[in-house]
Design an enzyme around this catalytic site. Sequence first.
Site, PDB file in Angstrom:
ATOM      1  N   HIS A 191       0.869  -1.180  -0.007  1.00 31.35           N
ATOM      2  CA  HIS A 191      -0.086   0.072   0.047  1.00 31.35           C
ATOM      3  C   HIS A 191       0.957   1.153   0.018  1.00 31.35           C
ATOM      4  CE1 HIS A 191      -3.995  -1.639   1.834  1.00 31.35           C
ATOM      5  NE2 HIS A 191      -3.496  -2.509   0.549  1.00 31.35           N
TER       6      HIS A 191
ATOM      7  N   TYR B  46      -8.615   5.540   8.097  1.00 25.00           N
ATOM      8  CA  TYR B  46      -8.858   5.831   9.295  1.00 25.00           C
ATOM      9  C   TYR B  46      -9.778   7.234   9.629  1.00 25.00           C
ATOM     10  CZ  TYR B  46      -4.333   3.462  10.121  1.00 25.00           C
ATOM     11  OH  TYR B  46      -3.253   2.526  10.123  1.00 25.00           O
TER      12      TYR B  46
ATOM     13  N   PRO C 176      -2.891   0.842  18.899  1.00 28.63           N
ATOM     14  CA  PRO C 176      -2.751   0.316  17.672  1.00 28.63           C
ATOM     15  C   PRO C 176      -2.936   1.512  16.511  1.00 28.63           C
ATOM     16  CG  PRO C 176      -4.699  -0.383  18.382  1.00 28.63           C
ATOM     17  CD  PRO C 176      -3.996   0.457  19.661  1.00 28.63           C
TER      18      PRO C 176
ATOM     19  N   LYS D  90       2.302   0.472  14.875  1.00 26.85           N
ATOM     20  CA  LYS D  90       3.552   0.434  15.208  1.00 26.85           C
ATOM     21  C   LYS D  90       3.950  -0.483  16.209  1.00 26.85           C
ATOM     22  CE  LYS D  90       4.824   3.793  12.731  1.00 26.85           C
ATOM     23  NZ  LYS D  90       5.042   3.352  11.484  1.00 26.85           N
TER      24      LYS D  90
ATOM     25  N   TYR E 277       4.412   7.070   9.695  1.00 29.67           N
ATOM     26  CA  TYR E 277       3.623   6.066   9.203  1.00 29.67           C
ATOM     27  C   TYR E 277       4.476   4.996   8.414  1.00 29.67           C
ATOM     28  CZ  TYR E 277      -0.679   3.335   8.307  1.00 29.67           C
ATOM     29  OH  TYR E 277      -1.404   2.306   8.120  1.00 29.67           O
TER      30      TYR E 277
HETATM   31  P1  RFL Z   1       3.312 -10.940  22.154  1.00 33.72           P
HETATM   32  O1  RFL Z   1       2.622 -11.148  20.697  1.00 33.72           O
HETATM   33  O2  RFL Z   1       2.201 -10.498  23.081  1.00 33.72           O
HETATM   34  O3  RFL Z   1       3.895 -12.410  22.286  1.00 33.72           O
HETATM   35  C1  RFL Z   1       4.251 -12.686  23.849  1.00 33.72           C
HETATM   36  C2  RFL Z   1       4.268 -14.129  23.959  1.00 33.72           C
HETATM   37  O4  RFL Z   1       4.503 -14.265  25.286  1.00 33.72           O
HETATM   38  C3  RFL Z   1       3.906 -15.294  25.847  1.00 33.72           C
HETATM   39  N1  RFL Z   1       3.930 -15.297  27.296  1.00 33.72           N
HETATM   40  C4  RFL Z   1       4.752 -16.049  28.001  1.00 33.72           C
HETATM   41  N2  RFL Z   1       5.499 -17.302  27.501  1.00 33.72           N
HETATM   42  C5  RFL Z   1       6.120 -17.897  28.798  1.00 33.72           C
HETATM   43  N3  RFL Z   1       5.753 -17.567  29.939  1.00 33.72           N
HETATM   44  C6  RFL Z   1       4.940 -16.588  30.458  1.00 33.72           C
HETATM   45  N4  RFL Z   1       4.976 -16.338  32.011  1.00 33.72           N
HETATM   46  C7  RFL Z   1       4.307 -15.770  29.564  1.00 33.72           C
HETATM   47  N5  RFL Z   1       3.727 -14.869  29.466  1.00 33.72           N
HETATM   48  C8  RFL Z   1       3.308 -14.350  28.078  1.00 33.72           C
HETATM   49  C9  RFL Z   1       2.184 -15.115  25.283  1.00 33.72           C
HETATM   50  O5  RFL Z   1       1.642 -16.245  25.367  1.00 33.72           O
HETATM   51  C10 RFL Z   1       2.763 -14.579  23.725  1.00 33.72           C
HETATM   52  O6  RFL Z   1       2.879 -15.661  23.023  1.00 33.72           O
HETATM   53  O7  RFL Z   1       4.376  -9.958  22.121  1.00 33.72           O
HETATM   54  P2  RFL Z   1       5.604  -9.782  21.002  1.00 33.72           P
HETATM   55  O8  RFL Z   1       5.821 -11.168  20.544  1.00 33.72           O
HETATM   56  O9  RFL Z   1       6.443  -8.530  21.528  1.00 33.72           O
HETATM   57  O10 RFL Z   1       4.743  -9.066  19.942  1.00 33.72           O
HETATM   58  C11 RFL Z   1       4.024  -7.854  19.857  1.00 33.72           C
HETATM   59  C12 RFL Z   1       2.689  -7.757  18.959  1.00 33.72           C
HETATM   60  O11 RFL Z   1       2.216  -8.658  19.055  1.00 33.72           O
HETATM   61  C13 RFL Z   1       2.088  -6.347  19.031  1.00 33.72           C
HETATM   62  O12 RFL Z   1       2.929  -5.062  19.256  1.00 33.72           O
HETATM   63  C14 RFL Z   1       1.159  -6.004  17.929  1.00 33.72           C
HETATM   64  O13 RFL Z   1       0.164  -6.984  17.784  1.00 33.72           O
HETATM   65  C15 RFL Z   1       0.440  -4.673  18.134  1.00 33.72           C
HETATM   66  N6  RFL Z   1      -0.388  -4.404  17.106  1.00 33.72           N
HETATM   67  C16 RFL Z   1      -0.049  -3.883  15.925  1.00 33.72           C
HETATM   68  N7  RFL Z   1       1.219  -3.763  15.661  1.00 33.72           N
HETATM   69  C17 RFL Z   1       1.833  -3.286  14.265  1.00 33.72           C
HETATM   70  O14 RFL Z   1       2.751  -3.225  14.381  1.00 33.72           O
HETATM   71  N8  RFL Z   1       0.837  -3.185  13.602  1.00 33.72           N
HETATM   72  C18 RFL Z   1      -0.706  -3.170  13.460  1.00 33.72           C
HETATM   73  O15 RFL Z   1      -1.474  -3.015  12.548  1.00 33.72           O
HETATM   74  C19 RFL Z   1      -1.025  -3.474  14.604  1.00 33.72           C
HETATM   75  N9  RFL Z   1      -2.143  -3.958  15.143  1.00 33.72           N
HETATM   76  C20 RFL Z   1      -1.766  -4.351  17.349  1.00 33.72           C
HETATM   77  C21 RFL Z   1      -2.671  -4.208  16.221  1.00 33.72           C
HETATM   78  C22 RFL Z   1      -2.574  -4.965  18.482  1.00 33.72           C
HETATM   79  C23 RFL Z   1      -3.873  -5.199  18.683  1.00 33.72           C
HETATM   80  N10 RFL Z   1      -4.253  -5.758  19.713  1.00 33.72           N
HETATM   81  C24 RFL Z   1      -4.933  -6.868  20.148  1.00 33.72           C
HETATM   82  C25 RFL Z   1      -3.659  -5.129  21.049  1.00 33.72           C
HETATM   83  C26 RFL Z   1      -4.155  -4.317  16.481  1.00 33.72           C
HETATM   84  C27 RFL Z   1      -4.509  -4.700  17.817  1.00 33.72           C
HETATM   85  C28 RFL Z   1      -5.907  -4.971  17.615  1.00 33.72           C
HETATM   86  C1  PHB Z   2      -5.067  -4.021  11.366  1.00 38.09           C
HETATM   87  O1  PHB Z   2      -5.425  -4.532  10.118  1.00 38.09           O
HETATM   88  O2  PHB Z   2      -5.081  -4.857  12.164  1.00 38.09           O
HETATM   89  C2  PHB Z   2      -4.617  -2.817  11.601  1.00 38.09           C
HETATM   90  C3  PHB Z   2      -4.244  -1.933  10.751  1.00 38.09           C
HETATM   91  C4  PHB Z   2      -3.760  -0.652  10.911  1.00 38.09           C
HETATM   92  C5  PHB Z   2      -3.828  -0.176  12.017  1.00 38.09           C
HETATM   93  C6  PHB Z   2      -4.070  -1.193  13.273  1.00 38.09           C
HETATM   94  C7  PHB Z   2      -4.398  -2.338  12.783  1.00 38.09           C
HETATM   95  O3  PHB Z   2      -3.259   1.161  12.438  1.00 38.09           O
END
Ligand code: RFL
Ligand code: PHB
Length: 394
Positions: free
Chosen positions: A73, A201, A293, A297, A384
């Site tokens: 994109h 957005y 989110p 980032k 971005y």
């Molecule tokens: P995670 O993915 O939370 O993984 C951590 C892992 O550790 C495990 N764990 C344990 N394991 C052993 N012993 C323990 N005591 C433990 N406690 C926990 C967990 O089960 C898990 O498997 O962290 P990590 O790897 O640092 O990754 C970070 C990302 O997951 C997070 O930053 C993103 O998902 C955030 N995020 C987005 N980031 C982007 O760059 N672009 C996006 O478009 C974006 N959209 C989002 C998002 C996060 C969202 N939510 C649900 C908060 C959209 C949403 C809705």
């Molecule tokens: C997503 O597709 O889950 C998504 C995309 C952009 C954002 C956050 C989440 O800023």
Amino acid sequence: MARTQVAIIGAGPSGLLLSQLLHLHGIDNVVLERQSREHVAGRIRAGVLESGTVDLLLQAKVGERMLSERLVHDGFALGFAGSSFRVDLKRFTGGAVSVYGQTEVTKDLTDARLAAGAKLIFDAGDVSLQGFEGPQPTVRYSHAGRTHTLECDFIAGCDGYHGVCRRNIPAGASQSFERIYPFGWLGILTDVPPVADELIYSNHERGFALCSMRSPTRSRYYLQCPLDENLEQWPDSRFWDELRCRLPERVGESLITGPSIEKSIAPLRSFVVEPLKFGRLFLVGDAAHIVPPTGAKGLNLAAADVRVLYQGLVEHYRTGGTELIDRYSEICLRRIWKAVRFSWWFTSLTHKFSADPFNHRLQLAELDYLTGSNAALASLAENYVGLPIEDMKS
Ligand code: RFL
Ligand code: PHB
């Protein structure tokens, strides 16, 4: 007692990517994950990858499927005051972002690690850390009814915001910074074509909405909602009505609806702990920082931490030097705070914070200014697509 060079706690994207990169450089590691493989694979989260993250996944040799399935994109839309404005990422930065789900990134990494015979232990309970202030850390955990002790040189805390690693840093040795937002995001995943080719957005007086996607036939939509809302209050029909209402009219009219295949509510928060390194324990990704989110980032910041840490560990095991790992925290925090600032700003610009119409008028004025100023658009676009990768030498 088992021994490894790096014990990695958590098999989210941070832990798996670190494990894969270390493995490719001949550094032995063990990954301990609390959840089952199915649980980890089923989490629907991020969708947008910066080009630096794409490059790192390619370096980790897990980029093949991503390159063929991702959607590139080079723009996105801002919806406000009934119409839609395209932010041209390519024009202002020469760059673009890739839409490729975190679920797929995690799957590609898990498959690669298991194919290489990795020590990747799911369902590891009661993980506890010892001795990381000295030269010989250990990690204890339970698995299949038995208690194990793992000796290691370093521990990478990749266990997310709710993990155990951060809580092991003694009180007084770290400082945390937090902002909790007074709303959450209600998200659905659905197998219908996205309403537009690019993300939208949308700022609306009823609250924020985001149109995203996973593929040309799978859409991901989000609505700002109150924190105390529960999913039963949101049957699909209500979600679609509310989304349509919060989008510019011309967009809302072309919305294709269908049954949701996943629905969840996530709270929004900004959080940073400093420092990220304590003795031989390193905090990586969501274990160290959370951003709302809105700027996409979170996963990208996690990948940026992994880049710095794996390079520092490679340098250490090659030369015995500790220069880079000693500066891990300082190098990462510069990028983290800029992403925290950008995500906070983009959230503030697009979400409803109060019923006071003064605030909404200010947002509309800022959006009007932004979309009329090449300087402001360039700043938005630059943040971005992802700020340049840190120069680790200075
Ligand atoms: P995670 O993915 O939370 O993984 C951590 C892992 O550790 C495990 N764990 C344990 N394991 C052993 N012993 C323990 N005591 C433990 N406690 C926990 C967990 O089960 C898990 O498997 O962290 P990590 O790897 O640092 O990754 C970070 C990302 O997951 C997070 O930053 C993103 O998902 C955030 N995020 C987005 N980031 C982007 O760059 N672009 C996006 O478009 C974006 N959209 C989002 C998002 C996060 C969202 N939510 C649900 C908060 C959209 C949403 C809705
Ligand atoms: C997503 O597709 O889950 C998504 C995309 C952009 C954002 C956050 C989440 O800023």
